[in-house]
Design a protein around this motif. Structure first.
Motif, PDB file in Angstrom:
ATOM      1  N   ARG A  99      -2.128 -20.835  -5.723  1.00  0.00           N
ATOM      2  CA  ARG A  99      -2.849 -19.996  -6.674  1.00  0.00           C
ATOM      3  C   ARG A  99      -3.951 -20.773  -7.386  1.00  0.00           C
ATOM      4  N   ARG A 100      -4.067 -22.060  -7.121  1.00  0.00           N
ATOM      5  CA  ARG A 100      -4.934 -22.900  -7.927  1.00  0.00           C
ATOM      6  C   ARG A 100      -6.379 -22.421  -7.948  1.00  0.00           C
ATOM      7  N   ALA A 101      -6.915 -22.076  -6.770  1.00  0.00           N
ATOM      8  CA  ALA A 101      -8.332 -21.699  -6.696  1.00  0.00           C
ATOM      9  C   ALA A 101      -8.613 -20.472  -7.558  1.00  0.00           C
ATOM     10  N   VAL A 102      -7.685 -19.516  -7.519  1.00  0.00           N
ATOM     11  CA  VAL A 102      -7.878 -18.293  -8.293  1.00  0.00           C
ATOM     12  C   VAL A 102      -7.831 -18.587  -9.791  1.00  0.00           C
ATOM     13  N   ALA A 103      -6.794 -19.299 -10.216  1.00  0.00           N
ATOM     14  CA  ALA A 103      -6.647 -19.592 -11.646  1.00  0.00           C
ATOM     15  C   ALA A 103      -7.814 -20.420 -12.167  1.00  0.00           C
ATOM     16  N   GLN A 104      -8.270 -21.366 -11.333  1.00  0.00           N
ATOM     17  CA  GLN A 104      -9.369 -22.227 -11.769  1.00  0.00           C
ATOM     18  C   GLN A 104     -10.674 -21.435 -11.910  1.00  0.00           C
ATOM     19  N   LEU A 105     -10.887 -20.481 -11.028  1.00  0.00           N
ATOM     20  CA  LEU A 105     -12.088 -19.648 -11.134  1.00  0.00           C
ATOM     21  C   LEU A 105     -12.080 -18.854 -12.441  1.00  0.00           C
ATOM     22  N   ILE A 106     -10.953 -18.217 -12.732  1.00  0.00           N
ATOM     23  CA  ILE A 106     -10.889 -17.399 -13.953  1.00  0.00           C
ATOM     24  C   ILE A 106     -11.060 -18.290 -15.182  1.00  0.00           C
ATOM     25  N   ALA A 107     -10.422 -19.459 -15.166  1.00  0.00           N
ATOM     26  CA  ALA A 107     -10.527 -20.384 -16.307  1.00  0.00           C
ATOM     27  C   ALA A 107     -11.960 -20.869 -16.493  1.00  0.00           C
ATOM     28  N   ASP A 108     -12.640 -21.204 -15.390  1.00  0.00           N
ATOM     29  CA  ASP A 108     -14.038 -21.643 -15.496  1.00  0.00           C
ATOM     30  C   ASP A 108     -14.938 -20.507 -15.979  1.00  0.00           C
ATOM     31  N   GLY A 109     -14.590 -19.282 -15.574  1.00  0.00           N
ATOM     32  CA  GLY A 109     -15.326 -18.118 -16.070  1.00  0.00           C
ATOM     33  C   GLY A 109     -15.190 -17.984 -17.584  1.00  0.00           C
ATOM     34  N   ASN A 110     -13.986 -18.239 -18.100  1.00  0.00           N
ATOM     35  CA  ASN A 110     -13.763 -18.252 -19.555  1.00  0.00           C
ATOM     36  C   ASN A 110     -14.729 -19.205 -20.245  1.00  0.00           C
ATOM     37  N   ARG A 144     -18.879  -9.875 -19.077  1.00  0.00           N
ATOM     38  CA  ARG A 144     -17.948  -9.686 -20.198  1.00  0.00           C
ATOM     39  C   ARG A 144     -16.483  -9.939 -19.820  1.00  0.00           C
ATOM     40  N   ILE A 145     -16.009  -9.338 -18.738  1.00  0.00           N
ATOM     41  CA  ILE A 145     -14.587  -9.458 -18.436  1.00  0.00           C
ATOM     42  C   ILE A 145     -14.213 -10.835 -17.888  1.00  0.00           C
ATOM     43  N   ALA A 146     -15.192 -11.722 -17.731  1.00  0.00           N
ATOM     44  CA  ALA A 146     -14.866 -13.107 -17.348  1.00  0.00           C
ATOM     45  C   ALA A 146     -14.039 -13.796 -18.428  1.00  0.00           C
ATOM     46  N   ALA A 147     -13.912 -13.195 -19.601  1.00  0.00           N
ATOM     47  CA  ALA A 147     -13.111 -13.778 -20.680  1.00  0.00           C
ATOM     48  C   ALA A 147     -11.609 -13.524 -20.509  1.00  0.00           C
ATOM     49  N   SER A 148     -11.191 -12.940 -19.402  1.00  0.00           N
ATOM     50  CA  SER A 148      -9.779 -12.549 -19.229  1.00  0.00           C
ATOM     51  C   SER A 148      -8.844 -13.733 -18.977  1.00  0.00           C
ATOM     52  N   ASP A 149      -7.546 -13.459 -19.072  1.00  0.00           N
ATOM     53  CA  ASP A 149      -6.490 -14.481 -19.014  1.00  0.00           C
ATOM     54  C   ASP A 149      -6.270 -15.037 -17.600  1.00  0.00           C
ATOM     55  N   PRO A 150      -6.463 -16.337 -17.401  1.00  0.00           N
ATOM     56  CA  PRO A 150      -6.330 -16.918 -16.050  1.00  0.00           C
ATOM     57  C   PRO A 150      -4.931 -16.760 -15.443  1.00  0.00           C
ATOM     58  N   ARG A 151      -3.866 -16.972 -16.238  1.00  0.00           N
ATOM     59  CA  ARG A 151      -2.529 -16.935 -15.646  1.00  0.00           C
ATOM     60  C   ARG A 151      -2.201 -15.541 -15.141  1.00  0.00           C
ATOM     61  N   LEU A 152      -2.497 -14.535 -15.980  1.00  0.00           N
ATOM     62  CA  LEU A 152      -2.214 -13.156 -15.594  1.00  0.00           C
ATOM     63  C   LEU A 152      -3.010 -12.769 -14.343  1.00  0.00           C
ATOM     64  N   TRP A 153      -4.299 -13.131 -14.327  1.00  0.00           N
ATOM     65  CA  TRP A 153      -5.142 -12.716 -13.203  1.00  0.00           C
ATOM     66  C   TRP A 153      -4.809 -13.459 -11.924  1.00  0.00           C
ATOM     67  N   MET A 154      -4.343 -14.687 -12.064  1.00  0.00           N
ATOM     68  CA  MET A 154      -3.844 -15.404 -10.901  1.00  0.00           C
ATOM     69  C   MET A 154      -2.714 -14.604 -10.239  1.00  0.00           C
ATOM     70  N   GLU A 155      -1.787 -14.089 -11.063  1.00  0.00           N
ATOM     71  CA  GLU A 155      -0.668 -13.314 -10.507  1.00  0.00           C
ATOM     72  C   GLU A 155      -1.129 -11.984  -9.928  1.00  0.00           C
ATOM     73  N   ILE A 156      -2.029 -11.308 -10.643  1.00  0.00           N
ATOM     74  CA  ILE A 156      -2.490  -9.999 -10.175  1.00  0.00           C
ATOM     75  C   ILE A 156      -3.218 -10.131  -8.834  1.00  0.00           C
ATOM     76  N   LEU A 157      -4.167 -11.069  -8.769  1.00  0.00           N
ATOM     77  CA  LEU A 157      -4.955 -11.214  -7.540  1.00  0.00           C
ATOM     78  C   LEU A 157      -4.091 -11.692  -6.382  1.00  0.00           C
TER      79      LEU A 157
END
Lengths: 410, 410
Positions: B312-323, A260-273
């Protein structure tokens, strides 16, 4: 280390004020409750995204005078229109409390600017990661060329409301976002006691449950309960991107919950992680090592006709350790999961049937602890999982069966 | 490749018969429905764990004559006592259908024994993995020394009811376990049409939705929607085993959902993952590679004061692909998730309040699609997420607010 909030009136959610805030109706005209009237005003919120906007709605709804500002004029206008607060005028009083609601990568700069601009205010930020923000503010305070000094640092206290949504932006803001959620107050060694108390009171004011941690403990905690789960869910979500269409027809509740939470915002999570890399990396590394063990165990089976061959230890040990870990998660009411029992009720998919079910549960006098409703694959029947205090499940099962419901325990 | 079931009466769940099965009341004495009366009898179920026991309850509840046997006499007795069926007597008729309900590592041997013992019966197994079972049965049929021949193979058809629980054993069995769930029928190249039709009809009889796949497609599908999610949830669960106690106090719904299925049975999952190693390993390997990319991206941040440094690319790309991947999961009613809207309602934690909410939703005439209730950290308020058909959320929000509920959209 963790403190429970006192049973003060202001620690209780106030549904009526949250309601007016959430609906956008009379954000400042509603009559404040006695507790709200004494919250220090004005409050300045810098950054009106989902969290800043929701803070503005919650505080405005509680009768607090809220000044808002955002680097985007359009976002700021929308926040004003939604009732999150008003733009500060030239003759307005200086804020008692400044809340920086910005992603981790810009929070520190805005905190330093606020400490400099408002020399008497307490300044907090609500970014999801605390150690990097604190160390950047500290560096500025120690820099003779910077706009703030060591003494200004005492007015800074970090905070983290444990609330969010898979959608972002001020349009998704709501005044009840923080109700009943943990609100972590993160003082540092030289934080003033008054500033720490004020930020803690902010948590109570918005209906949250304040608890205190230092920055390192906070960052390790959210790495475990928020950041690692996000990576895991995103890994699973990403794996579905290339799955055959018909495979997804077999999807059930397990897949839905896990991803479910895979729907989260990539830009924000990039910064958080990125900002919490030091705390989250060791957890992810351990997962990667265990995944390697599982893959090595499975490799001994691949291509063999007899699945009884090869080592199963790594796989069984992973699942067993998962059992142990998941049992440590506190129940929704703060108690351990073993205090609750779940019964399962079949609910015809017609208007009013769920209402009838819950009315009849209410009639039995058994209090609902939790509920989840499942539907699968186009069928006109739902399955309701009803959690109650352990010991009352037998009574409830019998009472519902007498009323004609199909009930299975467990 | 996937077929929808015909709109036959037997494809509809029959709550009344499931009810008597689930409650253990009059398992064979209840009056069978017209459709049930014509289901070929007797049926033999070999293995009475969670799935075998639940099949026995569902079929017995529908009036089918069910013979049960289990390698454990104690388990067999309990299954009889629960109403799953009766022990076959010496003068009983031979079964028309034999269902082997055993883990993947023993299913093939039991299928071969059943094909030999009942030379006119259709034999199916309900193990979670199909290719390894099929190839072992095929090997036996091709072996001149074995008890079965190539022609016997025609009476074997695989099956997989997509249902389960985090608890196991016959004591957890329930007759409604399969209601509204996909039931995968897995014929092979030389399966008889009558045998395939009978197994498909079994799916309808227990209230499931039959669909047909070959063994390879099935195994790849469950690797994606069931086995990879299990590994991911267990990795996360295992990581919590060593988390500090206070970290877990910050746990929210995201962690709970992502880790829920980590509570599953280690022995069963060891067998399932081992038997499906060929299909699940490539998916897990891709996850491991992505996790390595994320770790490499995060490593450039570790120890740095300024989180703005590094890739940050790998992290952002993972979250985006998860979306992207998570949006492909069909909605609970088989439709895409974007057809539904969710409103959020604050529910005081008192008996009857949920009942009142659903009664009042029913009064508006809006049909509930789904519901999830959240409680967090000891607070006396719940948050109900109410999903409805997109377009009716405005009406429902207004109607509930008029009745005094606190409602936020989204």
């Amino acid at each position: 280390m963790t403190e429970q909030p006192p049973a003060a009136p202001s620690a209780l959610p106030r549904p009526s004020s949250a309601a007016s805030a959430a609906s956008g109706a009379s954000p400042s005209g509603s009559s404040p409750s006695p507790a709200a009237a004494s919250f220090p005003s004005p409050v300045r919120i810098i950054g009106t995204g989902l969290i800043g906007g929701s803070l503005g709605l919650a505080l405005s709804g509680a009768g607090v005078d809220v000044q808002i500002q955002d680097s985007s004029p359009g976002t700021e206008s929308l926040a004003v229109e939604m009732g999150a607060g008003h733009r500060p005028g030239a003759t307005d009083a200086a804020p008692e409390l400044v809340i920086v609601a910005a992603p981790p990568d810009v929070a520190a700069r805005l905190v330093v600017e606020a400490l400099a601009a408002f020399p008497d205010a307490t300044v907090c930020d609500v970014a999801s990661v605390k150690a990097t923000v604190l160390s950047a503010v500290r560096r500025a305070a120690a820099d003779p060329a910077a706009a703030i000094s060591e003494s200004d640092l005492a007015r800074y206290v970090g905070a983290h409301p444990m609330a969010g949504r898979e959608v972002s932006g001020v349009i998704a803001a709501r005044g009840d976002l923080f109700l009943a959620r943990p609100f972590v107050v993160v003082p540092h060694a030289t934080s003033r006691a008054e500033s720490t108390a004020l930020v803690r009171r902010l948590g109570s004011e918005i209906g949250s449950v304040p608890l205190v941690m230092d920055a390192v403990d906070h960052d390790l905690s959210v790495a475990h309960v928020s950041h690692a789960p996000q990576v895991v869910a995103s890994l699973l979500g990403a794996s579905l991107a290339s799955a055959p269409e018909r495979s997804l027809e077999l999807a059930g509740q397990g897949l839905r919950d896990t991803s479910r939470i895979a729907a989260s915002d990539p830009r924000l999570w990039m910064e958080i992680l990125s900002a919490n890399a030091a705390a989250v990396s060791p957890i992810l590394q351990e997962m990667r090592d265990r995944l390697d063990e599982v893959l090595a165990g499975l490799a001994s089976h691949t291509g063999e006709d007899d699945p009884a061959q090869g080592s199963r230890r790594a796989v069984a040990q992973l699942i067993a350790d998962g059992n142990i870990g998941v049992r440590r998660i506190p129940g929704r009411h703060g108690g351990a999961a073993e205090h609750f029992a779940t019964i399962t009720v079949l609910v015809p998919d017609r208007p009013g049937e769920l209402g009838r079910l819950f009315t009849e549960i209410g009639e039995t006098g058994v209090n609902l602890e939790d509920l989840a409703l499942e539907h699968t694959f186009g069928q006109k029947v739902g399955i309701a999982h009803v959690s109650v205090q352990r010991g009352s499940e037998g009574l409830l099962t019998q009472a519902l069966r007498e009323r004609g419901w199909t009930v299975a325990e467990g």
